[in-house]
Design an enzyme around this catalytic site. Structure first.
Site, PDB file in Angstrom:
ATOM      1  N   ILE A   3       0.836  -1.201   0.000  1.00 49.58           N
ATOM      2  CA  ILE A   3       0.000   0.000   0.000  1.00 49.58           C
ATOM      3  C   ILE A   3       0.869   1.248   0.000  1.00 49.58           C
ATOM      4  CG2 ILE A   3      -1.758   1.295   1.268  1.00 49.58           C
ATOM      5  CD1 ILE A   3      -2.823  -1.400   2.284  1.00 49.58           C
ATOM      6  N   GLU A  30     -12.933   0.616  18.043  1.00 48.38           N
ATOM      7  CA  GLU A  30     -13.865   0.931  16.964  1.00 48.38           C
ATOM      8  C   GLU A  30     -15.250   0.351  17.266  1.00 48.38           C
ATOM      9  OE1 GLU A  30     -12.083  -0.385  13.301  1.00 48.38           O
ATOM     10  OE2 GLU A  30     -10.516   1.146  13.377  1.00 48.38           O
ATOM     11  N   HIS A  49     -13.348   3.470   9.177  1.00 44.16           N
ATOM     12  CA  HIS A  49     -12.597   2.298   8.686  1.00 44.16           C
ATOM     13  C   HIS A  49     -13.089   1.888   7.290  1.00 44.16           C
ATOM     14  CE1 HIS A  49     -10.043  -1.248  10.292  1.00 44.16           C
ATOM     15  NE2 HIS A  49      -9.871  -1.108   9.001  1.00 44.16           N
TER      16      HIS A  49
END
Length: 532
Positions: free
Chosen positions: A154, A263, A281
């Site tokens: 990434i 989260e 997210h």
């Protein structure tokens, strides 16, 4: 005689392209995997099951599924799949590790642009009836220095895309060679230097014990006041308390978060800050990423049910492994972890040297095992025997497998040896001893040792002299850290010595630094081995 088609259970909604990729060779059954009774009934005679994140594939499922050969997770994470139970049951687990890389990279760049131009706040302001052009004066990316922490898949995609903005790219990744970074147009620096130099920073590294809180108060203290930082990788890499203080006090200009320690972060004080933008997210939340994931695992299921090599298998190696070779696989993987733990600079080359009786056999799996161990704590992707060579290639690491019949001291000996970008050479060797095939570490950087593999090691080199052991032993004792085993090796009297300690618990970084300074060690590393 008509042969029944293998049954494939799709337990969650996947794209039509997923079913198309499976083809017509299977009896495809669609169910709601969250209905436990239905799940257990349908997997009983299934050859494969495809899931996303809602279906729990655990030991109970594997017990019920007597014919199951593969579990496919249409995504990256495997939190809902009990990989250990799958392995014990002989079931292959596959995922789609590259399905979301483009989506995650693009989201990070979106956060950078949104921060630079105040897009979310300006949008909200205008929709509430205000016209505040001067309030939302932003900054260009052009000509700025952008830091990338983590240059894996990434991070590399982010680098190539940011190059189009005509920016200066700097990066921090201790596991990427300068040559590979240069290919991406990135100049490598220390983390502190990246924090000092950058106008923008984006993070793309795994969350591990080493990276937890990697960017904290110390790092923000040296940052530019105009710094804008983005984390779209894993929650916790940025110390959220330190980030809150830095944003609240104006020490840095802004931040963008897609991930959080907890989260959803409903109780986080960060959400009350005006100079923070957040998303829930969304790194993998694109139609394209979801479709890529489905197609990828469908292809893997086909390969698995055809008995072929599966590139994205996470718990098995491909090919037939000789029974004499198999017992050493776990040990070689541990050697790779020890090698990685000793590396204080990017690895540029690795040799896996196999000596002794087994050298005449196909020991190719040892190369895979060594690389799997080397990268186990380096990437946020699950490392398998199949994808480990890909990580090496991405990082520009030269890898060789060497086989030699002669072995002077041991019946069989495996050595992982390699070079680092700073010119340093590292070697670690291991062997299996006795009828029980006990794994032993028998060499480190030319020093002969004989140590059982354990969870926590501390290894250091220093000038051989009296009193050293008493010094660090006293320090550890006062801290309540028990030394379970210890061995000292040297090549000559009065020269360099190496100590390797097996300890019952991790040693805090501050104490490791204190030990190093106390005994004037040339180097000191703590190595924590993961389960194979």
């Amino acid at each position: 005689m008509i042969v029944a088609k293998p049954k494939v259970v799709i337990a969650e909604e996947l794209s039509p392209a997923t079913v198309d990729a499976l083809g017509s060779d299977f009896n495809v059954v669609h169910i709601d995997g969250t209905d436990r009774a239905v799940l257990l009934k349908e997997v009983a005679d299934a050859s494969a099951i495809l899931v996303r994140s809602a279906t729990q594939v655990d030991a109970e499922v594997f017990s019920a599924a007597t014919d199951l050969k593969v579990v496919a997770r249409a995504g990256v994470g495997l939190d809902n799949v009990d990989v250990a139970s799958a392995t014990n049951a002989g079931v292959m687990v596959v995922n789609a590790p590259t399905s979301n890389v483009v989506s995650a990279a693009e989201l990070a760049i979106g956060h950078l642009l949104a921060l630079a131009r105040h897009i979310p706040d300006a949008n909200q302001s205008l929709k509430s009836g205000l016209w505040q052009r001067s309030k939302f004066t932003g900054a260009e990316l052009f000509g700025k220095t952008i830091g990338i922490i983590g240059l894996g898949r990434i991070g590399a995609l982010v680098a190539t895309r940011l190059a189009a903005f005509d920016v200066d790219l700097v990066g921090y990744d201790p596991y990427v060679s300068p040559a590979r970074a240069a290919q991406l147009g990135v100049q490598l620096h220390t983390l502190e230097e990246v924090m000092q130099l950058s106008d923008f920073i984006t993070i793309h590294i795994p969350r591990t014990p080493e990276t937890l809180g990697l960017v904290g108060a110390k790092e923000f203290a040296v940052a530019k006041p105009n710094l804008r930082i983005v984390n779209a990788s894993r929650g916790g890499i940025i110390d959220e308390d330190a980030l809150y203080d830095a944003l609240k006090s104006g020490k840095i200009a802004g931040a963008g978060l897609d991930v959080f320690v907890t989260e959803p972060p409903t109780a986080s004080p960060l959400l009350g800050l005006e100079n923070l933008i957040v998303t829930p997210h969304l790194g993998a939340s694109t139609d394209e990423a979801q479709e890529k994931a489905g197609i990828s695992v469908a292809k893997s299921v086909r390969l698995a049910l055809q008995g072929e090599l599966v590139p994205d298998a996470v718990n098995v190696a491909g090919g037939v492994i000789d029974p004499l070779v198999r017992p050493g696989i776990a040990m070689v993987e541990k050697l790779g972890q020890v090698f990685s733990g000793l590396a204080d600079a990017p690895v540029v080359s690795v040799d896996i040297e196999v000596r002794g009786e087994i050298s005449s056999l196909d020991v190719g799996v040892y190369k895979l095992a060594a690389l799997k161990g080397l990268f186990a704590k380096v990437t946020d992707e699950r490392v398998s025997f199949v994808n480990a060579p890909v990580f090496a290639k991405q990082r520009g690491i030269q890898v060789r497998l060497l086989q030699e019949a002669e072995s002077d001291e041991y019946r069989n000996l495996v050595t992982v040896r390699g070079g680092l970008s700073n010119g340093r050479q590292i070697s670690v060797s291991g062997t299996l001893t006795g009828q029980r095939q006990i794994e032993k570490l028998v060499e480190i950087n030319g020093y002969g040792v004989e140590v059982l593999f354990d969870k926590h090691f501390v290894v250091f080199e220093y000038e051989d002299r009296p009193g050293v052991v008493a010094s660090y032993g006293k320090l550890l004792g006062e801290a309540g850290i028990n030394i379970a085993g210890m061995q000292i090796a040297r090549t000559q009297v009065g020269g360099k010595a190496l100590s390797i300690l097996t300890v019952d618990s991790q040693i805090p970084e501050e104490m490791r630094n204190e030990i190093k300074e106390l005994i004037d060690a040339d180097w000191l590393h703590e190595i924590d081995l993961l389960e194979s």
